[in-house]
Motif scaffolding. Structure first.
Motif, PDB file in Angstrom:
ATOM      1  N   SER A 124       0.858  -1.190   0.000  1.00 32.55           N
ATOM      2  CA  SER A 124       0.000   0.000   0.000  1.00 32.55           C
ATOM      3  C   SER A 124       0.886   1.230   0.000  1.00 32.55           C
ATOM      4  O   SER A 124       1.901   1.269   0.692  1.00 32.55           O
ATOM      5  CB  SER A 124      -0.949   0.007   1.199  1.00 32.55           C
TER       6      SER A 124
ATOM      7  N   LEU B   9      -5.616  -0.596  -7.077  1.00 32.90           N
ATOM      8  CA  LEU B   9      -6.875  -0.096  -6.545  1.00 32.90           C
ATOM      9  C   LEU B   9      -6.536   1.097  -5.667  1.00 32.90           C
ATOM     10  O   LEU B   9      -5.675   1.001  -4.784  1.00 32.90           O
ATOM     11  CB  LEU B   9      -7.574  -1.176  -5.714  1.00 32.90           C
ATOM     12  N   CYS B  10      -7.175   2.239  -5.916  1.00 32.93           N
ATOM     13  CA  CYS B  10      -6.864   3.430  -5.123  1.00 32.93           C
ATOM     14  C   CYS B  10      -8.081   3.862  -4.315  1.00 32.93           C
ATOM     15  O   CYS B  10      -9.218   3.677  -4.744  1.00 32.93           O
ATOM     16  CB  CYS B  10      -6.349   4.562  -6.005  1.00 32.93           C
ATOM     17  N   SER B  11      -7.812   4.419  -3.153  1.00 32.48           N
ATOM     18  CA  SER B  11      -8.889   4.877  -2.280  1.00 32.48           C
ATOM     19  C   SER B  11      -9.470   6.213  -2.739  1.00 32.48           C
ATOM     20  O   SER B  11     -10.601   6.545  -2.407  1.00 32.48           O
ATOM     21  CB  SER B  11      -8.389   4.993  -0.843  1.00 32.48           C
ATOM     22  N   ALA B  12      -8.684   6.970  -3.480  1.00 32.13           N
ATOM     23  CA  ALA B  12      -9.118   8.249  -4.045  1.00 32.13           C
ATOM     24  C   ALA B  12      -8.575   8.323  -5.474  1.00 32.13           C
ATOM     25  O   ALA B  12      -7.542   7.723  -5.775  1.00 32.13           O
ATOM     26  CB  ALA B  12      -8.574   9.412  -3.221  1.00 32.13           C
TER      27      ALA B  12
ATOM     28  N   ALA C  26     -11.435   6.078  -8.153  1.00 33.21           N
ATOM     29  CA  ALA C  26     -11.401   5.514  -6.805  1.00 33.21           C
ATOM     30  C   ALA C  26     -12.215   4.228  -6.730  1.00 33.21           C
ATOM     31  O   ALA C  26     -13.271   4.105  -7.363  1.00 33.21           O
ATOM     32  CB  ALA C  26     -11.952   6.530  -5.807  1.00 33.21           C
ATOM     33  N   ALA C  27     -11.688   3.267  -5.979  1.00 34.91           N
ATOM     34  CA  ALA C  27     -12.379   2.010  -5.666  1.00 34.91           C
ATOM     35  C   ALA C  27     -12.717   1.150  -6.884  1.00 34.91           C
ATOM     36  O   ALA C  27     -13.646   0.366  -6.849  1.00 34.91           O
ATOM     37  CB  ALA C  27     -13.636   2.291  -4.847  1.00 34.91           C
TER      38      ALA C  27
ATOM     39  N   GLY D  38      -4.624   9.907  -0.554  1.00 37.87           N
ATOM     40  CA  GLY D  38      -5.235   8.599  -0.749  1.00 37.87           C
ATOM     41  C   GLY D  38      -4.210   7.503  -0.557  1.00 37.87           C
ATOM     42  O   GLY D  38      -3.056   7.758  -0.204  1.00 37.87           O
ATOM     43  N   THR D  39      -4.639   6.289  -0.818  1.00 42.46           N
ATOM     44  CA  THR D  39      -3.759   5.131  -0.734  1.00 42.46           C
ATOM     45  C   THR D  39      -3.936   4.296  -1.999  1.00 42.46           C
ATOM     46  O   THR D  39      -5.084   4.031  -2.413  1.00 42.46           O
ATOM     47  CB  THR D  39      -4.067   4.271   0.499  1.00 42.46           C
TER      48      THR D  39
ATOM     49  N   TYR E 257      -3.298   0.641  -3.577  1.00 44.40           N
ATOM     50  CA  TYR E 257      -3.042  -0.738  -3.199  1.00 44.40           C
ATOM     51  C   TYR E 257      -2.555  -1.486  -4.434  1.00 44.40           C
ATOM     52  O   TYR E 257      -3.227  -1.504  -5.466  1.00 44.40           O
ATOM     53  CB  TYR E 257      -4.299  -1.385  -2.630  1.00 44.40           C
TER      54      TYR E 257
END
Length: 120
Positions: free
Chosen positions: A35, A60-63, A88-89, A111-112, A114
């Protein structure tokens, strides 16, 4: 009539083979996961390269963010102009070469990202 039966049999076999190959393309073994926190001011780059024998990664990114994949950390710089946009997502899959690095830049805020290495 025999010609039609032979043609129908041939097409059925070709369809089955094509379908089997398409189904196999979605099966992966999970590899290393990482991450990466990031923000919208500076491009972040993985310090670890893609592992040997890995040729696909899932991102896969959170934002929403921009990503870039390159041979070295110096070359892997994500920008709005040069990076690929990731919503995102939403998981995205990329073919990679072992040794490459991933860079990420948030569209706004933080954001993060992955990263999961996948092996057939």
């Amino acid at each position: 009539m025999k010609v039609l039966l032979l043609l129908a049999s041939f097409l059925a076999v070709m369809f089955a083979v094509t379908f089997a190959h398409a189904e196999d393309d979605t099966r992966y073994r999970l590899g290393t996961s990482l991450s990466m926190p990031h923000d919208a001011t500076t491009s972040s780059t993985t310090t670890n390269a893609i592992s040997a024998n890995m040729n696909t990664i899932r991102l896969l990114c959170s934002a929403a963010c921009y990503v870039a994949i390159a041979a070295s950390p110096i070359q892997a710089i994500a920008t709005a102009a040069t990076g690929a946009y990731l919503a995102a997502a939403v998981a995205e899959y990329f073919r990679v070469t072992p040794g490459q690095h991933v860079a990420v830049l948030a569209v706004t805020g933080t954001g993060t990202l992955y990263i999961t290495e996948l092996d057939h």
